[in-house]
Design an enzyme around this catalytic site. Structure first.
Site, short mmCIF file in Angstrom:
data_model
loop_
_atom_site.label_atom_id
_atom_site.label_comp_id
_atom_site.label_asym_id
_atom_site.label_seq_id
_atom_site.Cartn_x
_atom_site.Cartn_y
_atom_site.Cartn_z
N ARG A 182 7.63 -3.20 -0.94
CA ARG A 182 6.42 -1.71 -1.35
C ARG A 182 6.84 -1.50 -1.30
NH1 ARG A 182 4.28 -1.77 4.18
NH2 ARG A 182 4.38 -3.41 5.01
N ASP A 183 6.23 -0.39 -2.09
CA ASP A 183 6.96 1.34 -3.07
C ASP A 183 7.47 2.15 -2.87
OD1 ASP A 183 4.49 2.16 -5.70
OD2 ASP A 183 6.34 3.36 -4.38
N ASN B 177 -1.63 -0.08 -13.95
CA ASN B 177 -1.39 1.13 -15.09
C ASN B 177 -0.51 0.78 -16.38
OD1 ASN B 177 -1.92 3.50 -13.27
ND2 ASN B 177 0.25 3.30 -12.29
N VAL C 276 7.30 1.86 -14.76
CA VAL C 276 8.18 0.42 -15.41
C VAL C 276 7.48 0.06 -15.81
CG1 VAL C 276 9.33 -0.79 -13.63
CG2 VAL C 276 9.29 1.21 -12.41
N HIS D 134 2.67 -4.69 -13.56
CA HIS D 134 3.08 -4.68 -11.55
C HIS D 134 1.35 -4.26 -11.05
CE1 HIS D 134 4.46 -1.07 -12.88
NE2 HIS D 134 3.77 -0.33 -12.35
N HIS E 187 -1.17 -2.23 -7.82
CA HIS E 187 -0.61 -1.38 -7.22
C HIS E 187 -1.75 -2.37 -5.80
CE1 HIS E 187 1.96 1.71 -8.98
NE2 HIS E 187 1.45 1.50 -9.73
P1 DGP Z 1 3.49 2.96 -12.28
O1 DGP Z 1 3.57 4.18 -12.36
O2 DGP Z 1 1.91 2.12 -12.06
O3 DGP Z 1 4.65 2.11 -13.58
O4 DGP Z 1 4.08 2.37 -10.87
C1 DGP Z 1 5.71 2.17 -10.32
C2 DGP Z 1 5.30 2.63 -8.41
O5 DGP Z 1 7.31 2.15 -8.64
C3 DGP Z 1 5.71 3.96 -8.64
O6 DGP Z 1 4.53 4.03 -7.58
C4 DGP Z 1 7.05 4.23 -7.90
C5 DGP Z 1 7.98 2.53 -7.73
N1 DGP Z 1 8.77 2.38 -8.12
C6 DGP Z 1 9.58 2.99 -8.98
N2 DGP Z 1 11.29 2.05 -9.43
C7 DGP Z 1 11.85 2.02 -7.98
C8 DGP Z 1 12.24 1.15 -6.90
O7 DGP Z 1 12.82 1.44 -7.19
N3 DGP Z 1 11.78 -0.10 -6.01
C9 DGP Z 1 10.62 0.41 -5.40
N4 DGP Z 1 10.15 -0.48 -4.34
N5 DGP Z 1 9.84 0.53 -5.79
C10 DGP Z 1 9.98 2.25 -7.14
#
Ligand code: DGP
Length: 116
Positions: free
Chosen positions: A31-32, A89, A98, A102, A104
């Site tokens: 989960r995000d 993205n 990140v 990945h 979403h």
């Molecule tokens: P993007 O913007 O496409 O690189 O999405 C990165 C997503 O990762 C963003 O929606 C927030 C999520 N995210 C960042 N750090 C963490 C983390 O430590 N744990 C989790 N579960 N999600 C994270």
């Protein structure tokens, strides 16, 4: 610092916790932290590919598995028929923050199109 040093690499290796909803030898879904909908899951390969630009022909089956995992999870979460969104993205203008590839999976409510 290597690609595996991203936060998602650490999650894939089990070095830091995440709310994991699916995992196998090649794929992890969790989960995000900052959900944009009732269900917002990130699906990653264990292989640390930084961006979609870095994927090769050899990665085609793996990328297919990410999308198939999204569809399977959407069915499990119960919103496959209503619909959902999958997003990858890429780099700064794409909003990537990140640098571990990945997908979403966002669902559970009607989503606006086009996004902002
Ligand atoms: P993007 O913007 O496409 O690189 O999405 C990165 C997503 O990762 C963003 O929606 C927030 C999520 N995210 C960042 N750090 C963490 C983390 O430590 N744990 C989790 N579960 N999600 C994270």
């Amino acid at each position: 610092m290597t690609d595996t040093d991203t936060i998602f690499g650490k999650i894939a290796r089990g070095d830091i916790p995440a709310d994991i909803v699916y995992e196998d030898d090649e794929v992890v879904a969790f989960r995000d932290l900052n959900p944009q909908a009732p269900t917002h899951v990130l699906i990653i390969p264990r292989k640390p590919i930084p961006t979609l630009n870095d994927a090769t022909e050899e990665d085609a089956p793996l990328i297919g598995k990410l999308l198939l995992a999204a569809a399977r999870l959407a069915k499990e979460f119960g919103f496959a028929e209503d619909g959902y969104r999958t997003v990858v993205n890429c780099n700064a203008n794409g909003g990537q923050t990140v640098y571990h590839l990945h997908v979403h999976l966002i669902g559970g409510r009607p989503l606006q199109w086009p996004p902002g």
